[in-house]
Design an enzyme around this catalytic site. Structure first.
Site, PDB file in Angstrom:
ATOM      1  N   LYS A 186      -8.177  -1.988  -7.552  1.00  0.00           N
ATOM      2  CA  LYS A 186      -8.474  -0.573  -7.765  1.00  0.00           C
ATOM      3  C   LYS A 186      -7.190   0.254  -7.709  1.00  0.00           C
ATOM      4  CE  LYS A 186     -10.661  -0.405  -3.184  1.00  0.00           C
ATOM      5  NZ  LYS A 186     -10.444  -1.811  -2.970  1.00  0.00           N
ATOM      6  N   LYS A 232      -2.849  -8.361 -11.498  1.00  0.00           N
ATOM      7  CA  LYS A 232      -3.987  -8.630 -10.606  1.00  0.00           C
ATOM      8  C   LYS A 232      -4.995  -7.485 -10.721  1.00  0.00           C
ATOM      9  CE  LYS A 232      -5.407  -8.167  -6.000  1.00  0.00           C
ATOM     10  NZ  LYS A 232      -5.351  -7.527  -4.775  1.00  0.00           N
ATOM     11  N   LYS A 273       0.835  -1.211   0.000  1.00  0.00           N
ATOM     12  CA  LYS A 273       0.000   0.000   0.000  1.00  0.00           C
ATOM     13  C   LYS A 273       0.869   1.260   0.000  1.00  0.00           C
ATOM     14  CE  LYS A 273      -4.285  -1.902   1.584  1.00  0.00           C
ATOM     15  NZ  LYS A 273      -4.876  -2.728   2.585  1.00  0.00           N
TER      16      LYS A 273
HETATM   17  P1  ADP Z   1      -8.401  -4.153  -4.255  1.00  0.00           P
HETATM   18  O1  ADP Z   1      -7.137  -4.914  -4.556  1.00  0.00           O
HETATM   19  O2  ADP Z   1      -9.123  -3.749  -5.502  1.00  0.00           O
HETATM   20  O3  ADP Z   1      -8.148  -2.985  -3.335  1.00  0.00           O
HETATM   21  P2  ADP Z   1      -9.527  -5.380  -1.906  1.00  0.00           P
HETATM   22  O4  ADP Z   1      -8.160  -5.471  -1.328  1.00  0.00           O
HETATM   23  O5  ADP Z   1     -10.488  -4.386  -1.318  1.00  0.00           O
HETATM   24  O6  ADP Z   1      -9.383  -5.148  -3.480  1.00  0.00           O
HETATM   25  O7  ADP Z   1     -10.163  -6.838  -1.862  1.00  0.00           O
HETATM   26  C1  ADP Z   1     -11.419  -7.212  -1.314  1.00  0.00           C
HETATM   27  C2  ADP Z   1     -11.570  -8.714  -1.442  1.00  0.00           C
HETATM   28  O8  ADP Z   1     -11.558  -9.100  -2.815  1.00  0.00           O
HETATM   29  C3  ADP Z   1     -10.429  -9.525  -0.774  1.00  0.00           C
HETATM   30  O9  ADP Z   1     -10.951 -10.720  -0.200  1.00  0.00           O
HETATM   31  C4  ADP Z   1      -9.511  -9.846  -1.911  1.00  0.00           C
HETATM   32  O10 ADP Z   1      -8.772 -11.013  -1.687  1.00  0.00           O
HETATM   33  C5  ADP Z   1     -10.494 -10.017  -3.076  1.00  0.00           C
HETATM   34  N1  ADP Z   1      -9.849  -9.606  -4.331  1.00  0.00           N
HETATM   35  C6  ADP Z   1      -9.480  -8.354  -4.685  1.00  0.00           C
HETATM   36  N2  ADP Z   1      -8.917  -8.329  -5.908  1.00  0.00           N
HETATM   37  C7  ADP Z   1      -8.928  -9.617  -6.344  1.00  0.00           C
HETATM   38  C8  ADP Z   1      -8.482 -10.248  -7.545  1.00  0.00           C
HETATM   39  N3  ADP Z   1      -7.951  -9.567  -8.532  1.00  0.00           N
HETATM   40  N4  ADP Z   1      -8.626 -11.597  -7.632  1.00  0.00           N
HETATM   41  C9  ADP Z   1      -9.189 -12.312  -6.630  1.00  0.00           C
HETATM   42  N5  ADP Z   1      -9.638 -11.763  -5.479  1.00  0.00           N
HETATM   43  C10 ADP Z   1      -9.507 -10.442  -5.329  1.00  0.00           C
HETATM   44  N1  TRP Z   2      -8.441  -6.813   4.585  1.00  0.00           N
HETATM   45  C1  TRP Z   2      -9.589  -7.206   3.819  1.00  0.00           C
HETATM   46  C2  TRP Z   2      -9.472  -6.616   2.401  1.00  0.00           C
HETATM   47  O1  TRP Z   2      -8.642  -5.798   2.127  1.00  0.00           O
HETATM   48  C3  TRP Z   2     -10.889  -6.739   4.440  1.00  0.00           C
HETATM   49  C4  TRP Z   2     -11.093  -7.324   5.783  1.00  0.00           C
HETATM   50  C5  TRP Z   2     -11.084  -6.654   6.959  1.00  0.00           C
HETATM   51  C6  TRP Z   2     -11.357  -8.694   6.077  1.00  0.00           C
HETATM   52  N2  TRP Z   2     -11.321  -7.496   7.994  1.00  0.00           N
HETATM   53  C7  TRP Z   2     -11.488  -8.755   7.493  1.00  0.00           C
HETATM   54  C8  TRP Z   2     -11.469  -9.856   5.305  1.00  0.00           C
HETATM   55  C9  TRP Z   2     -11.734  -9.965   8.137  1.00  0.00           C
HETATM   56  C10 TRP Z   2     -11.724 -11.067   5.953  1.00  0.00           C
HETATM   57  C11 TRP Z   2     -11.841 -11.117   7.364  1.00  0.00           C
HETATM   58  O2  TRP Z   2     -10.242  -6.967   1.576  1.00  0.00           O
END
Ligand code: ADP
Ligand code: TRP
Length: 346
Positions: free
Chosen positions: A215, A212, A132
């Protein structure tokens, strides 16, 4: 109702007869913007499929979103948007417990207790923080200790199974480490060790540039994109310059990688054959993908439009879920407060 009663009656210290008890399933999603099809296949679809397979808890991780954005109006908007997305996609708030993270203050309480047991090294090796920061997020303490809050999210409901995408694997490992540390420190089985559930086929959904889908990379296709916007995103999927008439290897194509997620086994092998035969261009593949996306998500788009006209109802649903989640969290916290000496234990 019966299910909730069973939850309420459940023994909240860890039972020795694990095999016989109803599994608790839990996952969360951070409200930090428009959800994409990576979120859907990697996480949300599993949540919806699992909602009636045990005591299921799904929540909107608004405290986690706070580690990277500080706009109250936008936070509230994103929270409601994710609630609308989930409900439109088929999450049933009568079947599972659906709520906002901040409606359960016990989570921050447990997070402090776990943080006090967490060695610095455990956070220092967390890859999502480094990732991040490398994407320009500011290095605040909340972002650094994000996995501790996530561990509390999971442990506070005695979750057994955490369905997530592959990028969350390390967070679940940290969660287990922290549960063990608390159990050992206070010499009691206070917390249950959860397991990640990661579906290999959808562990990492590729974005329109082949990396991957995320966003952070602006390479997403939104679940609720439609019309011209959706078409623009699909047409922008990067492909090589093999001419239309030449045979192509479907396994090397970003469009096919997405088609695989939507297509039935027979459609998948039909399209793979077309690729290999030649005379089937990337434009044809994109058109087929576009149709599949529309077919899959158009009922959810319609439901979302209806729900969006009644946001009071969405607030009511989240409040109801928050109440149920708090009840459960309170039961798990009680023995921990006693064991840690925060309240008298005799
Ligand atoms: P982003 O990478 O867009 O910020 P998040 O970290 O908010 O997405 O992910 C939310 C959920 O969606 C998590 O459980 C994450 O593992 C799943 N996820 C996000 N991007 C992908 C992807 N490209 N393929 C599979 N799972 C994903
Ligand atoms: N960190 C997860 C994500 O980025 C969101 C999340 C927060 C989560 N608390 C959790 C996922 C507990 C599973 C269980 O998407």
């Amino acid at each position: 109702m019966e299910k909730q009663e069973a939850v309420n009656k459940a023994d909240t210290t860890v039972s020795q007869s694990e095999g016989n008890i109803h599994k608790t399933i839990l996952s969360g999603i951070t409200p930090s913007g428009r959800l994409h099809i990576g979120n859907y296949f990697g996480a949300m679809q599993q949540h919806i499929d699992l909602q009636d397979q045990g005591d299921a808890y799904f929540f909107i991780a608004n405290y986690h979103a706070m580690t990277s954005r500080h706009d109250g109006v936008l936070m509230h908007r994103h929270t409601l948007d994710i609630a609308l997305d989930y409900l439109a996609l088929g999450l049933d708030y009568n079947t599972c417990t659906f709520f906002a993270q901040s409606d359960v203050p016990q989570v921050t309480e447990l997070s402090w207790i776990l943080g006090s047991l967490c060695p610095m090294g455990l956070m220092e090796k967390a890859v999502s923080y480094k990732d991040k920061i490398s994407h320009g997020l500011s290095a605040n303490v909340g972002l650094f200790t994000y996995p501790i809050l996530q561990a509390a999210d999971i442990l506070i409901y005695h979750a057994d199974i955490v369905p997530v995408g592959a990028d969350q694997k390390q967070h679940i490992e940290i969660t287990r480490d922290l549960a063990v540390k608390l159990n050992i420190a206070y010499n009691q089985n206070l917390l249950r060790l959860p397991e990640a559930r990661i579906l290999e086929a959808v562990a990492t959904v590729p974005g329109i540039d082949g990396r991957k889908m995320s966003k952070s990379y602006q390479n997403t296709i939104g679940i609720f994109d439609e019309g011209k916007e959706l078409k623009k995103r699909v047409m922008a999927i990067e492909t090589d310059s093999t001419p239309l008439e030449s045979p192509k290897d479907p396994e090397k194509c970003n469009v096919f990688a997405l088609i695989k997620l939507f297509a039935s086994a027979s459609d998948r092998s039909y399209i793979a054959t077309k690729y290999r035969e030649g005379g089937f261009g990337y434009g044809h593949a994109k058109k087929a993908l576009l149709e599949m996306i529309d077919e899959r998500f158009s009922p959810a788009r319609d439901r979302r439009k209806v729900l969006a006209n009644n946001e009071d109802e969405v607030h009511r649903i989240l409040a109801l879920g928050g109440e149920k989640a708090r009840d459960r969290a309170e039961q798990v916290m009680n023995p921990i407060r006693k064991a840690t000496g925060l309240v008298r234990h005799f």
